[in-house]
Scaffold this motif. Sequence first.
Motif, short mmCIF file in Angstrom:
data_model
loop_
_atom_site.label_atom_id
_atom_site.label_comp_id
_atom_site.label_asym_id
_atom_site.label_seq_id
_atom_site.Cartn_x
_atom_site.Cartn_y
_atom_site.Cartn_z
N ARG A 168 -10.45 16.42 -0.77
CA ARG A 168 -11.69 15.94 -0.15
C ARG A 168 -11.60 16.04 1.37
O ARG A 168 -12.53 16.53 2.04
CB ARG A 168 -11.94 14.50 -0.57
N ILE B 85 -14.82 13.81 -4.78
CA ILE B 85 -14.68 12.46 -4.23
C ILE B 85 -13.45 11.73 -4.76
O ILE B 85 -13.00 10.76 -4.15
CB ILE B 85 -15.95 11.62 -4.49
N SER B 86 -12.90 12.19 -5.88
CA SER B 86 -11.76 11.51 -6.50
C SER B 86 -10.40 12.06 -6.05
O SER B 86 -9.37 11.55 -6.49
CB SER B 86 -11.86 11.61 -8.03
N PHE B 87 -10.40 13.08 -5.22
CA PHE B 87 -9.15 13.70 -4.78
C PHE B 87 -9.06 13.64 -3.25
O PHE B 87 -9.59 14.52 -2.56
CB PHE B 87 -9.07 15.15 -5.28
N ARG C 279 -18.90 16.82 -7.79
CA ARG C 279 -18.67 15.37 -7.71
C ARG C 279 -17.19 15.03 -7.85
O ARG C 279 -16.75 13.96 -7.39
CB ARG C 279 -19.47 14.67 -8.81
N LYS C 280 -16.42 15.91 -8.47
CA LYS C 280 -14.99 15.63 -8.64
C LYS C 280 -14.26 15.55 -7.31
O LYS C 280 -13.20 14.93 -7.21
CB LYS C 280 -14.34 16.71 -9.52
#
Length: 260
Positions: free
Chosen positions: A82, A76-78, A73-74
């Motif tokens: 991504r 999606i924040s990069f 899930r991490k």
Amino acid sequence: MATKKKASSPGTAPADKAAKNLNGKANLDRTSGTPEARDTARLLLEIEAIHCRPDNPYIFTSGRASPVYIDCRKIISFPEARAKIMAHAHKMIEKSIGWSKIDVVAGGETAGIPFAAFLAALAKKPMIYVRKQPKGFGRMAQIEGELKPGKRVLLVEDLATDGGSKLVFIEALRKAEAKVSDCFVIFHYGIFPQSIEMLSSTGVKLHALATWWDALEAAEKHKYFDEKGLTETRAFLEAPEQWSASHGGRPPSSRPTLGR
């Protein structure tokens, strides 16, 4: 911790050599050797989506103990990582399945939803998502979005361990008269043969961008794990049930359900 680079000793055996020395069905899904798999594993380590904690093992919902943990899930924040990972995924799906054979991209609740959305956008395909169970009000829908009977659907999730949760989504899609023959995940543990066998028995092929073997190889090459981390992770990958049992995990017979 995997997120802090530590130099490993010169005597540490290469991860790919250890993988080649393994025996058993689980070895069917070791390092793929593709540039996409290697780069995906490196990126997951770089954004600290992979963690190594051999002295205080993680206990999963399946009951297994593990020295390593991954949180896809991490991604999606990069944005940069991504974009690269999803480009790798788009390319791999074209090679292994062919986008012309996919009508709709379906995300599994909840972790698979953003990745399905990213892939659908790249491939210019319709997207839907599937709930673990029908919502308890309104239309009682389990599938959100438009799905017409007979459409060829690619199921997308973030990762697969032993594959159990995928069956719920596949059943829901087939009840809606969709054709499901492929499931894609960013990360596949690659050490539990039942993950492939279970899906194969339902006529579904599992496709993964990277596995723990790819991650271990990248962790050693780029010095993300120390020597103990490499040793314990390799021991877990070679014999996950035995490692789990000796580090506080519940035995397979006591697990009421399969994991992801």
